[in-house]
Design an enzyme around this catalytic site. Structure first.
Site, PDB file in Angstrom:
ATOM      1  N   ASP A   1      33.976  55.670 -12.575  1.00 56.51           N
ATOM      2  CA  ASP A   1      34.306  55.190 -13.943  1.00 56.51           C
ATOM      3  C   ASP A   1      34.896  53.940 -13.966  1.00 56.51           C
ATOM      4  OD1 ASP A   1      33.987  55.398 -16.727  1.00 56.51           O
ATOM      5  OD2 ASP A   1      36.176  56.403 -16.896  1.00 56.51           O
ATOM      6  N   HIS A   2      34.593  52.925 -14.583  1.00 63.33           N
ATOM      7  CA  HIS A   2      35.308  51.692 -14.897  1.00 63.33           C
ATOM      8  C   HIS A   2      36.051  51.144 -13.726  1.00 63.33           C
ATOM      9  CE1 HIS A   2      36.020  51.630 -19.344  1.00 63.33           C
ATOM     10  NE2 HIS A   2      36.125  52.992 -19.281  1.00 63.33           N
TER      11      HIS A   2
ATOM     12  N   HIS B   1      40.056  53.389 -25.906  1.00 64.20           N
ATOM     13  CA  HIS B   1      40.435  54.558 -25.166  1.00 64.20           C
ATOM     14  C   HIS B   1      41.836  55.099 -25.622  1.00 64.20           C
ATOM     15  CE1 HIS B   1      37.920  52.400 -22.306  1.00 64.20           C
ATOM     16  NE2 HIS B   1      37.492  53.376 -22.008  1.00 64.20           N
TER      17      HIS B   1
ATOM     18  N   GLY C   1      35.769  55.659 -24.896  1.00 63.27           N
ATOM     19  CA  GLY C   1      36.839  55.823 -25.838  1.00 63.27           C
ATOM     20  C   GLY C   1      36.339  56.971 -27.103  1.00 63.27           C
ATOM     21  N   ALA C   2      35.551  58.108 -26.733  1.00 68.44           N
ATOM     22  CA  ALA C   2      34.883  58.779 -27.639  1.00 68.44           C
ATOM     23  C   ALA C   2      35.505  59.981 -27.921  1.00 68.44           C
ATOM     24  CB  ALA C   2      33.537  59.020 -27.108  1.00 68.44           C
ATOM     25  N   SER C   3      36.794  60.158 -27.584  1.00 66.53           N
ATOM     26  CA  SER C   3      37.618  61.371 -27.883  1.00 66.53           C
ATOM     27  C   SER C   3      37.736  61.741 -29.408  1.00 66.53           C
ATOM     28  CB  SER C   3      38.743  61.615 -26.990  1.00 66.53           C
ATOM     29  OG  SER C   3      38.522  62.014 -25.566  1.00 66.53           O
TER      30      SER C   3
ATOM     31  N   ASN D   1      31.559  59.310 -23.102  1.00 68.54           N
ATOM     32  CA  ASN D   1      32.903  59.668 -22.232  1.00 68.54           C
ATOM     33  C   ASN D   1      33.946  60.281 -22.980  1.00 68.54           C
ATOM     34  OD1 ASN D   1      31.432  58.142 -20.415  1.00 68.54           O
ATOM     35  ND2 ASN D   1      32.756  56.459 -20.094  1.00 68.54           N
TER      36      ASN D   1
ATOM     37  N   ASP E   1      38.018  61.831 -22.068  1.00 71.39           N
ATOM     38  CA  ASP E   1      38.951  62.086 -21.151  1.00 71.39           C
ATOM     39  C   ASP E   1      40.143  62.543 -22.038  1.00 71.39           C
ATOM     40  OD1 ASP E   1      40.906  62.179 -19.375  1.00 71.39           O
ATOM     41  OD2 ASP E   1      41.115  59.954 -18.609  1.00 71.39           O
TER      42      ASP E   1
HETATM   43  P1  13P Z   1      38.866  58.583 -24.313  1.00 73.59           P
HETATM   44  O1  13P Z   1      40.172  57.953 -23.914  1.00 73.59           O
HETATM   45  O2  13P Z   1      38.300  58.595 -25.927  1.00 73.59           O
HETATM   46  O3  13P Z   1      38.637  60.166 -23.824  1.00 73.59           O
HETATM   47  O4  13P Z   1      37.790  57.989 -23.528  1.00 73.59           O
HETATM   48  C1  13P Z   1      37.493  58.048 -22.123  1.00 73.59           C
HETATM   49  C2  13P Z   1      36.755  57.117 -21.505  1.00 73.59           C
HETATM   50  O5  13P Z   1      36.108  56.353 -22.181  1.00 73.59           O
HETATM   51  C3  13P Z   1      36.698  57.199 -20.055  1.00 73.59           C
HETATM   52  O6  13P Z   1      36.003  56.055 -19.416  1.00 73.59           O
HETATM   53  O1  G3H Z   2      38.569  55.069 -19.745  1.00 72.88           O
HETATM   54  C1  G3H Z   2      39.478  55.459 -19.059  1.00 72.88           C
HETATM   55  C2  G3H Z   2      39.887  56.755 -18.746  1.00 72.88           C
HETATM   56  O2  G3H Z   2      40.305  57.434 -19.763  1.00 72.88           O
HETATM   57  C3  G3H Z   2      40.594  56.966 -17.323  1.00 72.88           C
HETATM   58  O3  G3H Z   2      41.638  56.687 -17.661  1.00 72.88           O
HETATM   59  O4  G3H Z   2      42.651  55.039 -15.700  1.00 72.88           O
HETATM   60  O5  G3H Z   2      44.201  56.612 -16.947  1.00 72.88           O
HETATM   61  O6  G3H Z   2      42.458  57.499 -15.538  1.00 72.88           O
HETATM   62  P1  G3H Z   2      42.933  56.235 -16.338  1.00 72.88           P
HETATM   63 ZN    ZN Z   3      36.139  54.206 -20.670  1.00 71.23          ZN
END
Ligand code: 13P
Ligand code: G3H
Ligand code: ZN
Length: 307
Positions: free
Chosen positions: A81-82, A180, A211-213, A253, A255
């Protein structure tokens, strides 16, 4: 059973549902989301960020995910991811651990984002690894103080088609107003659905919502009741996620919602059972809460029963 990101997302696109992509940092979170997938008979994307790799190690996390994928008949994707660090994305591709990677060139000038994404796509496709790219900037906690600033950073539909054509990426992360972390929205009607519609019409690749939480009220109040200071946190309402999926989002996504569930579970347990020192007991309710959060997402995204 491992499958490719492309395969899982093409199916989702044709079936008009989305697949949850869950960030993991440790064994407990992985077990929680895998357990949710089993209960929901859902395909699942498990992903690790650069930060997760620094925390737990690429090889270590990979070993856990590979074992979990071997033990299930459900389709599993292991996604990087990212990846902002170009060299680390190349390393992830060469490692052979991942079934897909994200190269996040969103903070680069447009032409450089294209150039680097294109090279990553070439390297990845040669190893049958799918690539997610990002166009437009999805904010972090501290980015974009003003609305104008945020809008200027959103994905431009006219650029999206050109970007996908030039890079050959397999999935595209779009910036339509999500951010996020736990502090996303000031009001509920914040996502730019017109923009999403226009991007979906301009390009045929599956779209990704970061950023979908949702910061569910039930979890947030548990957290705050037991001392976590997130009273003003606000996520994306379920209704908006559903609408985004109906307009072409195929990967969502998550997290933050797992983090707050983990946090709530631990805080509650420690407060109620101060005499317990066994981490296996302490982490059990945290795992169960994360599973319930992940199951809810799978139902919301429509991927229940699609595994
Ligand atoms: P959240 O912070 O909204 O859960 O987003 C997570 C995300 O985009 C991870 O790539
Ligand atoms: O998009 C980011 C994810 O929430 C991961 O976050 O870089 O703190 O692991 P992190
Ligand atoms: Zn993300």
């Amino acid at each position: 059973m491992f499958t490719s990101l492309s395969a899982i997302l093409t199916k989702a696109q044709n079936g008009r549902y989305a697949v949850g992509a869950f960030n993991i940092n440790n064994l407990e979170t992985l077990q929680a989301v895998m357990n949710a997938a089993e209960k929901e008979r859902s395909p699942i994307i498990v992903q690790t960020s650069e930060g997760a790799i620094v925390y737990a190690g690429m090889e270590e996390l990979s070993a856990l995910v590979h074992l979990a994928a071997q033990k299930t008949k459900l389709p599993v994707v292991f996604h990087f991811d990212h990846g902002k660090n170009y060299d680390l994305v190349v390393e992830a591709i060469k490692s052979g651990f991942y079934t897909s990677v994200m190269f996040d060139g969103s903070s680069l000038p447009y032409k450089e984002n294209i150039r680097k994404t294109k090279t990553i796509v070439k390297l990845a496709h040669a190893k049958k690894i799918s690539v997610e790219a990002e166009l437009g900037l999805i904010a972090g906690k501290e980015d974009f103080v003003s609305v104008t600033e945020r809008e200027a950073a959103m994905t431009q539909p006219s650029q999206a088609a050109d970007f996908v054509n030039q890079t050959g990426c397999d999935a595209l992360a779009v910036a339509i107003g999500t951010r996020h972390g736990a502090y996303k929205m000031k009001k509920d009607s914040d996502l730019d659905f017109e923009r999403l519609k226009a991007v979906a019409e301009a390009t045929s690749v599956p779209l990704v919502l970061h950023g979908a939480s949702g910061v569910p009220a039930r979890i947030k109040s548990l957290c705050t009741k037991y001392g976590c200071e997130i009273a003003s946190a606000k996520g994306i309402p379920d209704s908006q996620i559903k609408k985004a999926v109906s307009l072409g989002i195929c990967k969502v996504n998550i997290d933050t919602d797992l983090r707050i569930a983990f946090d709530a579970g631990i805080r509650k347990f420690l407060k109620e059972k101060p005499g317990v020192i066994d981490p296996r007991e302490i982490l059990k309710p945290a795992k169960e809460l994360m599973t319930s959060v992940a199951r809810h997402k799978m139902q919301l995204l429509g991927c229940t029963g699609k595994g």
